[in-house]
Write an enzyme that holds these catalytic residues in place. Structure first.
Site, mmCIF file in Angstrom:
data_model
loop_
_atom_site.group_PDB
_atom_site.id
_atom_site.type_symbol
_atom_site.label_atom_id
_atom_site.label_comp_id
_atom_site.label_asym_id
_atom_site.label_seq_id
_atom_site.Cartn_x
_atom_site.Cartn_y
_atom_site.Cartn_z
ATOM 1 N N GLN A 1 33.277 -29.736 3.366
ATOM 2 C CA GLN A 1 32.030 -29.617 4.115
ATOM 3 C C GLN A 1 31.106 -30.807 3.901
ATOM 4 O O GLN A 1 30.166 -31.011 4.683
ATOM 5 C CB GLN A 1 31.309 -28.317 3.743
ATOM 6 C CG GLN A 1 30.816 -28.265 2.315
ATOM 7 C CD GLN A 1 30.225 -26.915 1.936
ATOM 8 O OE1 GLN A 1 30.934 -25.945 1.716
ATOM 9 N NE2 GLN A 1 28.905 -26.843 1.858
ATOM 10 N N CYS B 1 28.695 -23.974 4.399
ATOM 11 C CA CYS B 1 29.701 -23.072 3.820
ATOM 12 C C CYS B 1 29.861 -21.799 4.644
ATOM 13 O O CYS B 1 30.969 -21.301 4.841
ATOM 14 C CB CYS B 1 29.327 -22.726 2.390
ATOM 15 S SG CYS B 1 27.696 -21.960 2.204
ATOM 16 N N HIS C 1 26.659 -19.083 -2.051
ATOM 17 C CA HIS C 1 27.734 -19.861 -1.437
ATOM 18 C C HIS C 1 28.707 -18.913 -0.739
ATOM 19 O O HIS C 1 29.019 -17.855 -1.255
ATOM 20 C CB HIS C 1 28.449 -20.662 -2.535
ATOM 21 C CG HIS C 1 29.480 -21.622 -2.038
ATOM 22 N ND1 HIS C 1 29.261 -22.476 -0.979
ATOM 23 C CD2 HIS C 1 30.748 -21.868 -2.466
ATOM 24 C CE1 HIS C 1 30.346 -23.212 -0.780
ATOM 25 N NE2 HIS C 1 31.268 -22.856 -1.656
ATOM 26 N N ASN D 1 37.906 -22.393 -0.855
ATOM 27 C CA ASN D 1 36.590 -23.022 -0.774
ATOM 28 C C ASN D 1 36.611 -24.105 0.306
ATOM 29 O O ASN D 1 37.671 -24.378 0.894
ATOM 30 C CB ASN D 1 36.235 -23.618 -2.149
ATOM 31 C CG ASN D 1 34.751 -23.900 -2.307
ATOM 32 O OD1 ASN D 1 33.960 -23.718 -1.374
ATOM 33 N ND2 ASN D 1 34.355 -24.345 -3.496
#
Ligand SMILES: *[C@@H]1O[C@H](CO)[C@@H](O)[C@H](O)[C@H]1NC(C)=O
Ligand SMILES: *[C@@H]1O[C@H](CO)[C@@H](O)[C@H](O)[C@H]1NC(C)=O
Length: 330
Positions: free
Chosen positions: A132, A138, A277, A297
């Site tokens: 990202q 996120c 997150h 992630n």
């Protein structure tokens, strides 16, 4: 890094004879991660932050090899940033308002079967890990990851969807582009808009841009989304097993999360209420008697286990993994 090196380096650090060894590592690290700084002030600051993180990593890994931790840390591309900077610039998940909750009933959850382990990557429901960058997007990666899985189940084809589409176009749904957003409001946008473009058609840009959605690039859609019972890891397991990857919110505030290299992330102090997150649960399992969640992630493949983290499961909702879990339905 070899254990012997770690021990030697720690000794050097203690004795104050470390500068040439550390300088060499700093130079190598900058090359590896393509770091270029604007001016001398910036170089001195970044080097100081890097060195502080280096000491943290070395100490932690030393303790891990002595059996004190079940995971290791590494000097990844985030190692020249302070924890505060990372939390401010990358961890852009907004806290959901309870009004948006549409709870699953427990009855529904209990009727689903739950195998001992699950890894949706093996069934091709998980797209490649992306980075990202310095953009608090996120929430867009997490939500699109969940939708990609459902689209693959429906169509048989895995098509990466466009987080940039959400960053640029879902402001009126309550999101703030690179300054953060909500998993639920990402799905609200897709529902309202009647679709979302593919990553290929609408590529990621690491920054806010003008909305350029086009139906020509449409590769995903959904009609609803469901929020799981808050903090219920059994329910999350059941839904991951039967539905597919689920978008979740976690506490990613600690340096140990930022610099996570591999192993089973189990930090007793990871408070389930401090959530900042959004990530994607793509499976779960058990390693040497310890249950874990398999989590994707969006910090690139240099972070963690090729971009994934195994986070301790059934440890009282560690890091809030089940505090806010959402999946879309087509
Ligand atoms: C040095 O670079 C940093 C980061 O790019 C910037 O914020 C700062 O203003 C610069 N300082 C000078 C003296 O140019
Ligand atoms: C969902 O569950 C929570 C906690 O059990 C409850 O406070 C909330 O009112 C429920 N929301 C809806 C829409 O049913």
């Amino acid at each position: 890094m070899h254990i012997l090196h770690v021990v030697l380096l720690l000794d050097f650090l203690v004795l104050g004879h470390s500068s040439s060894a550390l300088n060499k590592m700093w130079e190598e690290w900058k090359v590896k991660h393509h770091k270029v700084y604007d001016n001398q002030t910036e170089i001195i600051f970044r080097r100081a932050v890097w060195q502080k993180n280096m000491l943290l990593v070395l100490t932690h890994n030393q303790e891990a090899s002595a059996g004190k931790h079940s995971f290791t840390l590494g000097m990844n591309h985030l190692a020249d940033m302070t924890a505060e900077e990372i939390n401010e610039r990358l961890n852009g998940l907004k806290l959901e308002e309870p009004a948006h909750f549409t709870n699953l009933t427990i009855k529904e959850v209990n009727s689903l079967s739950t195998p001992q382990s699950m890894d949706w990557r093996k069934s091709g429901l998980v797209s490649p890990v992306q980075n990202q960058g310095l953009c608090g997007s996120c929430w867009a990666f997490s939500s699109m990851g969940a939708l990609e899985g459902q689209m693959k189940k429906r169509t048989g084809v895995l098509v990466p969807l466009s987080p940039q589409n959400l960053v640029d176009c879902s402001t009126s749904d309550g999101n703030h582009g690179c300054r953060g957003g909500y998993i639920s409001k990402a799905f609200s946008y897709v529902i309202r808009n009647g679709g979302v473009d593919s990553e290929k058609f609408y590529p990621y840009e690491h920054q806010n841009g003008k909305c350029r959605y086009s139906v020509k690039g449409k590769a995903g859609y959904c009609s609803n989304y469901h929020i799981l019972p808050q903090g219920d890891e059994r329910a999350l397991q059941a839904v991951v097993a039967s539905v597919g990857p689920v978008a979740v919110a976690v506490n990613a505030m600690l340096s140990s999360f930022h610099l996570y290299r591999g192993g089973l992330y189990n930090v007793p102090g990871c408070n389930p209420r401090f959530i900042n997150h959004a990530v994607l649960v793509v499976g779960y399992g058990t390693d040497r008697g310890q249950d874990y969640w398999l989590v994707k992630n969006s910090w690139g493949t240099m972070w963690g286990e090729e971009g994934f983290i195994r986070l301790a499961r059934n440890k009282n909702n560690l890091c809030g993994i089940a505090s806010f879990a959402v999946y879309p339905t087509l």
